[in-house]
Design a protein around this motif. Structure first.
Motif, PDB file in Angstrom:
ATOM      1  N   LEU A 209       0.848  -1.198   0.000  1.00  0.00           N
ATOM      2  CA  LEU A 209       0.000   0.000   0.000  1.00  0.00           C
ATOM      3  C   LEU A 209       0.878   1.240   0.000  1.00  0.00           C
ATOM      4  CD1 LEU A 209      -2.755  -0.948   2.640  1.00  0.00           C
ATOM      5  CD2 LEU A 209      -2.872  -1.153   0.155  1.00  0.00           C
ATOM      6  N   THR A 210       0.378   2.346  -0.594  1.00  0.00           N
ATOM      7  CA  THR A 210       1.108   3.615  -0.633  1.00  0.00           C
ATOM      8  C   THR A 210       0.155   4.763  -0.316  1.00  0.00           C
ATOM      9  OG1 THR A 210       0.695   4.251  -2.936  1.00  0.00           O
ATOM     10  CG2 THR A 210       2.455   2.630  -2.539  1.00  0.00           C
ATOM     11  N   GLU A 211       0.726   5.947  -0.185  1.00  0.00           N
ATOM     12  CA  GLU A 211      -0.089   7.136   0.104  1.00  0.00           C
ATOM     13  C   GLU A 211      -0.986   7.510  -1.071  1.00  0.00           C
ATOM     14  OE1 GLU A 211       3.348  10.404  -1.162  1.00  0.00           O
ATOM     15  OE2 GLU A 211       2.597  10.318   0.899  1.00  0.00           O
ATOM     16  N   ASP A 212      -0.768   6.901  -2.219  1.00  0.00           N
ATOM     17  CA  ASP A 212      -1.626   7.158  -3.386  1.00  0.00           C
ATOM     18  C   ASP A 212      -2.877   6.285  -3.386  1.00  0.00           C
ATOM     19  OD1 ASP A 212       0.161   9.059  -4.445  1.00  0.00           O
ATOM     20  OD2 ASP A 212       1.381   7.458  -5.332  1.00  0.00           O
ATOM     21  N   ASP A 213      -2.980   5.340  -2.447  1.00  0.00           N
ATOM     22  CA  ASP A 213      -4.130   4.446  -2.431  1.00  0.00           C
ATOM     23  C   ASP A 213      -5.368   5.141  -1.876  1.00  0.00           C
ATOM     24  OD1 ASP A 213      -3.478   1.867  -3.551  1.00  0.00           O
ATOM     25  OD2 ASP A 213      -1.988   1.702  -1.956  1.00  0.00           O
ATOM     26  N   VAL A 214      -6.484   4.848  -2.517  1.00  0.00           N
ATOM     27  CA  VAL A 214      -7.794   5.380  -2.115  1.00  0.00           C
ATOM     28  C   VAL A 214      -8.778   4.213  -2.101  1.00  0.00           C
ATOM     29  CG1 VAL A 214      -9.659   7.011  -2.651  1.00  0.00           C
ATOM     30  CG2 VAL A 214      -7.289   7.574  -3.278  1.00  0.00           C
ATOM     31  N   THR A 215      -9.557   4.114  -1.037  1.00  0.00           N
ATOM     32  CA  THR A 215     -10.568   3.069  -0.974  1.00  0.00           C
ATOM     33  C   THR A 215     -11.895   3.650  -0.526  1.00  0.00           C
ATOM     34  OG1 THR A 215     -11.061   0.843  -0.129  1.00  0.00           O
ATOM     35  CG2 THR A 215     -10.122   2.412   1.438  1.00  0.00           C
ATOM     36  N   VAL A 216     -12.983   3.021  -0.967  1.00  0.00           N
ATOM     37  CA  VAL A 216     -14.299   3.349  -0.428  1.00  0.00           C
ATOM     38  C   VAL A 216     -14.729   2.162   0.413  1.00  0.00           C
ATOM     39  CG1 VAL A 216     -15.472   2.552  -2.537  1.00  0.00           C
ATOM     40  CG2 VAL A 216     -16.688   4.013  -0.927  1.00  0.00           C
ATOM     41  N   ASN A 217     -15.156   2.440   1.647  1.00  0.00           N
ATOM     42  CA  ASN A 217     -15.483   1.384   2.594  1.00  0.00           C
ATOM     43  C   ASN A 217     -16.994   1.248   2.759  1.00  0.00           C
ATOM     44  OD1 ASN A 217     -15.052  -0.576   4.728  1.00  0.00           O
ATOM     45  ND2 ASN A 217     -15.851   1.011   6.060  1.00  0.00           N
ATOM     46  N   TYR A 218     -17.553   0.134   2.254  1.00  0.00           N
ATOM     47  CA  TYR A 218     -18.963  -0.170   2.458  1.00  0.00           C
ATOM     48  C   TYR A 218     -19.166  -1.209   3.552  1.00  0.00           C
ATOM     49  CZ  TYR A 218     -19.967   2.268  -1.914  1.00  0.00           C
ATOM     50  OH  TYR A 218     -20.084   3.218  -2.892  1.00  0.00           O
ATOM     51  N   MET A 219     -18.073  -1.793   4.039  1.00  0.00           N
ATOM     52  CA  MET A 219     -18.197  -2.754   5.127  1.00  0.00           C
ATOM     53  C   MET A 219     -18.629  -2.011   6.390  1.00  0.00           C
ATOM     54  SD  MET A 219     -17.145  -5.704   3.820  1.00  0.00           S
ATOM     55  CE  MET A 219     -16.404  -6.734   5.077  1.00  0.00           C
ATOM     56  N   PRO A 220     -19.490  -2.624   7.221  1.00  0.00           N
ATOM     57  CA  PRO A 220     -19.909  -1.933   8.449  1.00  0.00           C
ATOM     58  C   PRO A 220     -18.722  -1.714   9.373  1.00  0.00           C
ATOM     59  CG  PRO A 220     -20.658  -4.217   8.445  1.00  0.00           C
ATOM     60  CD  PRO A 220     -20.114  -3.953   7.079  1.00  0.00           C
ATOM     61  N   MET A 221     -18.601  -0.510   9.886  1.00  0.00           N
ATOM     62  CA  MET A 221     -17.426  -0.165  10.675  1.00  0.00           C
ATOM     63  C   MET A 221     -17.492  -0.663  12.108  1.00  0.00           C
ATOM     64  SD  MET A 221     -16.466   3.543   9.050  1.00  0.00           S
ATOM     65  CE  MET A 221     -15.063   3.754  10.131  1.00  0.00           C
ATOM     66  N   PHE A 222     -18.604  -1.297  12.493  1.00  0.00           N
ATOM     67  CA  PHE A 222     -18.616  -2.007  13.774  1.00  0.00           C
ATOM     68  C   PHE A 222     -17.980  -3.381  13.617  1.00  0.00           C
ATOM     69  CE2 PHE A 222     -22.829  -2.812  11.801  1.00  0.00           C
ATOM     70  CZ  PHE A 222     -22.756  -4.178  11.647  1.00  0.00           C
ATOM     71  N   HIS A 223     -17.623  -3.743  12.391  1.00  0.00           N
ATOM     72  CA  HIS A 223     -17.040  -5.041  12.071  1.00  0.00           C
ATOM     73  C   HIS A 223     -15.555  -4.853  11.779  1.00  0.00           C
ATOM     74  CE1 HIS A 223     -16.184  -8.525   9.383  1.00  0.00           C
ATOM     75  NE2 HIS A 223     -16.988  -9.147  10.205  1.00  0.00           N
ATOM     76  N   THR A 224     -14.754  -5.858  12.118  1.00  0.00           N
ATOM     77  CA  THR A 224     -13.311  -5.721  11.908  1.00  0.00           C
ATOM     78  C   THR A 224     -12.957  -5.498  10.441  1.00  0.00           C
ATOM     79  OG1 THR A 224     -11.167  -6.680  12.486  1.00  0.00           O
ATOM     80  CG2 THR A 224     -12.852  -8.213  11.660  1.00  0.00           C
ATOM     81  N   GLY A 225     -13.770  -6.048   9.508  1.00  0.00           N
ATOM     82  CA  GLY A 225     -13.503  -5.830   8.093  1.00  0.00           C
ATOM     83  C   GLY A 225     -13.660  -4.384   7.690  1.00  0.00           C
ATOM     84  N   GLY A 226     -14.603  -3.680   8.317  1.00  0.00           N
ATOM     85  CA  GLY A 226     -14.813  -2.274   8.009  1.00  0.00           C
ATOM     86  C   GLY A 226     -13.790  -1.367   8.660  1.00  0.00           C
ATOM     87  N   LEU A 227     -13.339  -1.750   9.847  1.00  0.00           N
ATOM     88  CA  LEU A 227     -12.438  -0.884  10.601  1.00  0.00           C
ATOM     89  C   LEU A 227     -10.970  -1.187  10.330  1.00  0.00           C
ATOM     90  CD1 LEU A 227     -13.044   1.394  12.640  1.00  0.00           C
ATOM     91  CD2 LEU A 227     -12.649  -0.257  14.471  1.00  0.00           C
TER      92      LEU A 227
END
Length: 497
Positions: free
Chosen positions: A188-206
């Motif tokens: 990963l680098t500082e150029d990476d951008v992601t959109v997070n649709y995983m629920p943030m109460f879940h470890t996958g989202g956070l």
């Protein structure tokens, strides 16, 4: 505060004006400097409310900037952040609150109506003007109490698919090392951008992509309600380079016209997690020449544990790859001996990214932590080149007439049938065989197919004992709060039918 643990403070110094967070719904953006100021203000506010090291601070909210405000604020004062599953019933939420006994709970205005009914907890509201006052609270002196790497930072409750939810305590060390391991192993680098649709109460989202992308100086777009069309639009609009979705989300995504018509010019890799991915999803991405791969993790470890290159992912479909740089993996049989090549065993994990313990569950902790290894309860095998494949859950393995059947193998084959939309295979009680293999299926629009044809299809690939004795057709398969097919619900439905 132990300053080497407060990486947000240091990232704000290194990347002060870079966008850290963008809200998909409002398009509001916060730089690393602004995000750190919000965290410092929130920490000061919590301190004035009497929150001390070790106290729990809970949050009940859809995906929202408050997850970052409270997580980082708790980190600065030694408190423990507890995100709550917003999809649970009031009774279930109150059971969790009774277990973790938070001193404060932030409640998004969307849940204002249930706020008076929450168990014995002082509340404050999220998403209204009063919250903006909180995150701009005058920054004062914070407590000078030493915070160690091994001190708890967050507590994430498991989904409870095998009983009541357990509070998984994650230390500063576990969250930090999951991020470091991910950044280094996944490049990963500082150029990476992601959109997070995983629920943030879940470890996958956070923790899966969000924290690693922020730590390296990239940008996280907060997504909320997922739709395939909206996801494609946001990936292109925000020039996203990577995304993590669960297989059911990908199932929806690849069926949209937007997916078929987009070239995704900025995307480096599509990641799938939380459950094994059907082969037709691999094929949809290969057809468009888009890089796609699977990962594996769990709340108690990571949730990132393996790396596979996009090229290897196409050659080794279904593999999660090889262990990442800073963790160890082994597979053991029921007698405790390690497996041979292509032999199935329980997956064990070791590393600094591992959880500390289950809150108030000493026996459960001892059952999971043995001899310095996390016993995941997942079954896997390793091929000749060292690539790992998840076979299924230990508790989901079907024993029929003395033969072992791994549901995933049957699911993957049935899912490749052109008439089948989704499938889940599980064992149901059977007087003669002990258990019988049963397949719950949904069919694609306007499709019908008799059982005999499905059995013949299975016979072309599977041993006879693996072929489902029942095909149960449903309009829709039930899902858990993170979008996985809920096999417990299916089993309950079969018992009561």
């Amino acid at each position: 505060m132990n300053w080497e643990l407060d990486w947000l403070e240091n990232r704000a110094r290194l990347s002060p004006n870079k966008d850290a967070i963008i809200d998909e719904k409002t398009n509001n953006a916060w730089t690393f400097t602004e995000l750190n100021k919000r965290a410092n203000s929130t920490a000061s506010w919590l301190h004035t409310r009497g929150v001390k090291k070790g106290d729990r601070v809970a949050l009940l909210s859809p995906n929202h900037i408050s997850y970052f405000d409270l997580l980082f604020a708790c980190g600065k004062i030694g408190a423990i952040f507890v995100p709550l599953n917003r999809r649970l019933s009031l009774h279930e939420i109150n059971e969790i609150l009774a277990d973790c006994t938070p001193v404060l709970i932030g409640v998004h205005q969307e849940f204002e109506s249930i706020s008076p009914h929450l168990t014995n907890t002082a509340t404050f509201f999220i998403g209204d003007p009063s919250y903006e006052e909180l995150v701009t609270f005058p920054i004062g002196d914070l407590p000078q109490e030493e915070i160690a790497e091994t001190d708890p930072l967050a507590m994430i409750y498991t989904g409870g698919t095998t009983g009541k939810p357990k509070g998984v305590v994650l230390s500063h060390q576990s969250i930090l090392w999951n991020a470091i391991n991910t950044i280094v192993s996944w490049s990963l680098t500082e150029d990476d951008v992601t959109v997070n649709y995983m629920p943030m109460f879940h470890t996958g989202g956070l923790n899966a992509l969000t924290i690693p992308v922020l730590m390296i100086g990239g940008t996280v777009v907060i997504g909320e309600l997922f739709s395939g069309k909206k996801a494609v639009e946001s990936l292109n609009r925000y020039r996203c380079t990577t995304i993590l979705l669960v297989p059911t989300m990908y199932h929806m995504l690849i069926q949209t016209d937007e997916f078929q018509n987009s070239d995704f010019p900025f995307m480096k890799i599509f990641l799938s997690g939380a459950a094994p991915c059907p082969m037709h999803i691999y094929e949809a991405f290969q057809k468009k020449r888009l890089a796609f791969k699977e990962g594996y993790g769990l709340t108690e470890a990571g949730p990132n544990n393996f790396y596979i290159s996009p090229e290897d992912a196409q050659m080794k479909r279904g593999s999660v790859g090889k262990p990442m740089l800073f963790n160890s993996i082994k597979l053991v049989k029921t007698d405790g001996c390690e497996t041979d090549t292509n032999e199935v065993g329980e997956l064990l994990i070791k590393g600094k990214h591992a959880f500390s313990f289950y809150w108030n569950r000493e026996q459960a902790t001892e059952e999971t932590w043995k001899d310095g290894w996390i016993h995941t309860g997942d079954l896997a095998k390793r091929d000749e080149q060292g690539f790992y494949y998840i076979v299924g859950r230990k508790k989901e393995m079907i024993i029929t007439g003395g033969e072992n059947v791994y549901p995933l193998e049957v699911e993957q084959w049935l899912a490749s049938h052109p008439a089948i939309d989704e499938v889940a295979v599980l064992g149901l009680p059977d007087e003669r065989w002990g258990e019988m293999v049963a397949a719950f299926i949904t069919l694609k629009q306007s499709c019908t197919i008799p059982d005999e044809e499905l059995k013949m299809y299975c016979e072309s690939k599977l041993g006879r004992y693996k072929i489902p004795k029942q095909f149960i057709r449903l309009a829709e398969l039930p899902k858990t709060h993170v979008g996985k097919i809920d096999k417990n619900k299916l089993k309950e439905m079969s018992i009561h039918s």
